[in-house]
Design a protein around this motif. Structure first.
Motif, PDB file in Angstrom:
ATOM      1  N   ARG A 109      32.826  41.233  39.311  1.00 37.04           N
ATOM      2  CA  ARG A 109      31.961  42.357  39.693  1.00 37.04           C
ATOM      3  C   ARG A 109      30.593  42.300  39.005  1.00 37.04           C
ATOM      4  NH1 ARG A 109      32.471  42.791  43.392  1.00 37.04           N
ATOM      5  NH2 ARG A 109      31.875  44.947  43.805  1.00 37.04           N
ATOM      6  N   GLY A 137      28.626  44.868  40.470  1.00 41.36           N
ATOM      7  CA  GLY A 137      28.619  44.522  41.880  1.00 41.36           C
ATOM      8  C   GLY A 137      27.437  45.164  42.588  1.00 41.36           C
ATOM      9  N   SER A 140      29.292  37.591  43.845  1.00 41.13           N
ATOM     10  CA  SER A 140      30.620  37.670  44.459  1.00 41.13           C
ATOM     11  C   SER A 140      30.823  36.669  45.590  1.00 41.13           C
ATOM     12  CB  SER A 140      30.864  39.078  45.010  1.00 41.13           C
ATOM     13  OG  SER A 140      30.898  40.026  43.982  1.00 41.13           O
TER      14      SER A 140
END
Length: 358
Positions: free
Chosen positions: A217, A80, A208
């Motif tokens: 992620r 992420g 995302s």
């Protein structure tokens, strides 16, 4: 008893409101329809053997580099965008350094910077949440080591001009300057690959939002090859799991899915802004997949009433300068129409019939 470092002990706590998520998710800027069908097919193909092995990140990095038009050496896949921010802070910040953050914005810039012992300097956004270029330039000192800018910004949707950001990077030659382009697909403008002229500039992206894979992620950090080589030293070689890496090429390959989703979100953004304008509700024009609006004393009542209609929206009142403001995510056409229909009904239910002045 073991004591944490003072910088960590005094950090602000961040608790995303992830309670009951039943209903249309117009509160977290996620893809409202989910990921590409190709990603779902890949998930169904995975077996026990593929999960028993440690993940190999390099093929995924080559695929992303080809899709984004950069070299694999200029890119690092991260867990992420959060990990990208964390890596930069851990690599370049020392206790006593300064980090500049324009607020309101994504909370993790301040959290990760402060955790290193650096001093976070918060710079308020300008009138109507415009990017305060002059104030940022004035705040740069010999101790400035990190500058973070979300572009487009969250939660305001405001966009900072690319020449202004380049000027800031030039004015802070001793600072890592991160331009977080989590909502790039909805703005269509990028500062990449300016790091080839400005070696302390970094750009982050995420899978995302437009790609609908927040649960997997996957983030991307891009920058100068020499700087990326240093950042890899601080990164775990197994920071992404095998499932995410297996799905990544499928997500990249389905360009039609992404362009179709972005088109629908942009139409929905225009539809929502037009509706708010018709009701005389204050809002800020957005370059992302959401719109921030002001409802004053009606704020809490509106959020509760929308939840009763099965639609979740985000209260941003705790953000600097955002008291009684609500952020609403747009998505596919069906969801956008449902959102606007419920919006009209709720406005009538709470007695909103005239302009709400801020």
């Amino acid at each position: 008893m073991l004591k944490p470092r003072e910088a960590v002990r005094t950090l602000k706590e961040y608790h995303p409101p992830l309670g009951d998520r039943n209903g249309l998710r117009s509160d977290f800027n996620e893809n409202t329809s989910g990921c590409s069908p190709r990603v779902l097919r890949k998930l169904r193909e995975l077996d026990g053997d593929s999960l028993a092995r440690y993940p190999v990140r390099e093929p995924g990095e080559r695929a992303v580099a080809a899709a984004f038009g950069v070299s694999p050496e200029e890119l690092l896949l991260t867990n992420g965008t959060d990990e990208a921010i964390h890596l930069i802070c851990e690599t370049y910040l020392e206790p006593g350094d300064e980090a500049l953050v324009v607020v309101p914005t994504f909370a993790m810039y301040e959290i990760y910077a402060a955790a290193t012992g650096a001093r976070v300097v918060s710079i308020p956004a300008g009138q109507d949440f415009t990017f305060p270029t002059a104030d940022v330039l004035a705040a740069i000192t010999s101790r400035t080591r990190f500058i973070a800018v979300a572009n487009p910004n969250n939660p305001t949707g405001a966009f900072a001009s690319l020449p202004d950001l380049i000027g800031i990077a030039k004015a802070a030659p001793d600072a890592a300057v991160l331009i977080d382009e989590a909502y790039f697909e909805f703005s269509g403008e990028t500062i990449a690959p300016q790091w080839r002229e400005l070696p302390d500039l970094f750009v982050s992206r995420t899978f995302s939002k437009a790609y609908g894979m927040a649960g997997l992620r996957i983030g991307v950090l891009m920058g100068n090859t020499d700087q990326m080589r240093v950042l890899r030293r601080a990164s775990s070689p197994y920071n992404l799991n095998s499932v995410a890496l297996a799905c990544l090429p499928e997500a990249l390959g389905d360009k039609g899915f992404i362009s179709n989703y972005v088109d629908q979100a942009l139409d929905g953004r225009h539809q929502l802004e037009s509706e708010l304008e018709a009701w005389g509700v204050r809002f800020w024009p957005s370059r992302a997949n959401f719109v921030l609006m002001y409802l004053g004393e009606h704020c809490k009542e509106f959020i509760s009433a929308m939840r009763a209609h099965g639609i979740l929206v985000r209260d941003r009142s705790s953000d600097p300068g955002c008291k009684d403001c609500i952020r609403i995510t747009v998505g596919i056409r069906e969801h956008n129409q449902r959102l606007v229909t419920s919006l009209r009904e709720v406005f009538s239910e709470i007695g909103l019939r005239q302009k709400v002045a801020r």
